[in-house]
Design an enzyme around this catalytic site. Structure first.
Site, PDB file in Angstrom:
ATOM      1  N   LYS A  38       0.828  -1.178   0.000  1.00  0.00           N
ATOM      2  CA  LYS A  38       0.000   0.000   0.000  1.00  0.00           C
ATOM      3  C   LYS A  38       0.874   1.243   0.000  1.00  0.00           C
ATOM      4  CE  LYS A  38      -3.577  -2.388   2.551  1.00  0.00           C
ATOM      5  NZ  LYS A  38      -4.212  -2.606   3.824  1.00  0.00           N
ATOM      6  N   GLY A  39       2.118   1.081   0.388  1.00  0.00           N
ATOM      7  CA  GLY A  39       3.013   2.215   0.595  1.00  0.00           C
ATOM      8  C   GLY A  39       3.246   3.098  -0.604  1.00  0.00           C
ATOM      9  N   GLU A  93       8.220   1.413  -6.023  1.00  0.00           N
ATOM     10  CA  GLU A  93       8.268   1.007  -4.620  1.00  0.00           C
ATOM     11  C   GLU A  93       8.360   2.245  -3.742  1.00  0.00           C
ATOM     12  OE1 GLU A  93       7.487  -0.954  -2.294  1.00  0.00           O
ATOM     13  OE2 GLU A  93       8.908  -2.605  -2.438  1.00  0.00           O
ATOM     14  N   ASP A  94       7.813   2.174  -2.538  1.00  0.00           N
ATOM     15  CA  ASP A  94       7.898   3.315  -1.629  1.00  0.00           C
ATOM     16  C   ASP A  94       9.278   3.450  -1.015  1.00  0.00           C
ATOM     17  OD1 ASP A  94       7.605   1.049  -0.033  1.00  0.00           O
ATOM     18  OD2 ASP A  94       6.115   1.943   1.312  1.00  0.00           O
ATOM     19  N   ASP A  97      14.673  -0.958   1.739  1.00  0.00           N
ATOM     20  CA  ASP A  97      15.321  -1.082   3.035  1.00  0.00           C
ATOM     21  C   ASP A  97      16.444  -2.116   2.907  1.00  0.00           C
ATOM     22  OD1 ASP A  97      15.852  -1.475   5.801  1.00  0.00           O
ATOM     23  OD2 ASP A  97      13.792  -1.067   6.338  1.00  0.00           O
ATOM     24  N   LYS A 125      17.228   3.311   1.982  1.00  0.00           N
ATOM     25  CA  LYS A 125      18.022   3.349   3.209  1.00  0.00           C
ATOM     26  C   LYS A 125      19.291   2.552   2.945  1.00  0.00           C
ATOM     27  CE  LYS A 125      14.366   3.504   6.686  1.00  0.00           C
ATOM     28  NZ  LYS A 125      13.786   2.754   7.817  1.00  0.00           N
ATOM     29  N   PHE A 146      12.823   5.058  11.117  1.00  0.00           N
ATOM     30  CA  PHE A 146      11.531   4.608  10.610  1.00  0.00           C
ATOM     31  C   PHE A 146      10.757   5.822  10.108  1.00  0.00           C
ATOM     32  CE2 PHE A 146       7.354   2.799  10.344  1.00  0.00           C
ATOM     33  CZ  PHE A 146       7.618   1.519   9.885  1.00  0.00           C
ATOM     34  N   VAL A 147      10.488   5.830   8.801  1.00  0.00           N
ATOM     35  CA  VAL A 147       9.882   6.977   8.133  1.00  0.00           C
ATOM     36  C   VAL A 147       8.409   6.701   7.849  1.00  0.00           C
ATOM     37  CG1 VAL A 147      10.015   8.467   6.091  1.00  0.00           C
ATOM     38  CG2 VAL A 147      12.115   7.532   7.091  1.00  0.00           C
ATOM     39  N   ASP A 153       3.599   3.943   6.283  1.00  0.00           N
ATOM     40  CA  ASP A 153       2.800   3.834   7.495  1.00  0.00           C
ATOM     41  C   ASP A 153       3.537   3.166   8.644  1.00  0.00           C
ATOM     42  OD1 ASP A 153       2.798   1.150   6.411  1.00  0.00           O
ATOM     43  OD2 ASP A 153       1.113   0.726   7.730  1.00  0.00           O
TER      44      ASP A 153
END
Length: 171
Positions: A38-39, A93-94, A97, A125, A146-147, A153
């Site tokens: 959902k990001g 992609e949001d 990581d 990141k 954590f963003v 979210d």
């Protein structure tokens, strides 16, 4: 909620720049944009409005987080139904990581024989990377925090924030 990491004005300027670059790279071609739910939903909505080539948008949903921690397990919850063979795919992609989720998705999509497969991520990141993945288009590099906001979210909350913010560790 802690300080704003990247404000909305900076985000929109960078999304516009990404759209221009993507339009230039796919000039004369059609594009299938595959957004990861959902990001990436908010990011992809803004991004596709900045792309000046014929395109369609599809969505996949995957799960690889447990709270604030990325796991090595990647589950595809909603896969694509459309055939990808011979198509130009832009995977959106949001955040990248560890690289595990994106690496898994790239392998999954390449197996379906697209003409091209490129990746656009809003955030990366680099300090968290365990698996190398190539990003063709990148919004911003962020620290190992954590963003949330602009689609990202924490347990379903904060996606609606217009800025990218660092989640307060006491939450």
């Amino acid at each position: 909620m802690a300080r704003v990491l990247i404000d909305r004005r900076t985000i929109h300027k960078r999304v516009r720049e990404l759209g221009i670059a993507i339009s230039r790279d796919y000039a004369g071609e059609e594009l299938l944009v595959v957004a990861i739910l959902k990001g990436a939903a908010i990011f992809v909505a803004d991004l596709v409005r900045q792309i000046a080539v014929p395109l369609s948008v599809e969505f996949m949903e995957v799960c690889s987080y447990d709270g604030t921690e990325s796991t090595s397990r990647v589950a595809i919850i909603k896969d694509l139904q459309a055939p990808l063979a011979g198509k130009n795919i832009l995977l959106v992609e949001d955040i990248v990581d560890t690289g595990a989720t994106l690496s898994s998705l790239i392998t999954h999509l390449r197996a379906r024989n697209p003409k091209t497969l490129r990746v656009c991520a809003l955030l990366t990141k680099p300090d968290r990377r365990l698996i190398h993945v190539d990003l063709d288009y990148l919004g911003f590099s962020v620290p190992n925090e954590f963003v949330v906001g602009y689609g990202l979210d924490y347990r379903g909350l904060y996606r609606n924030l217009p800025d990218l913010r660092i989640l307060n560790s006491q939450m």
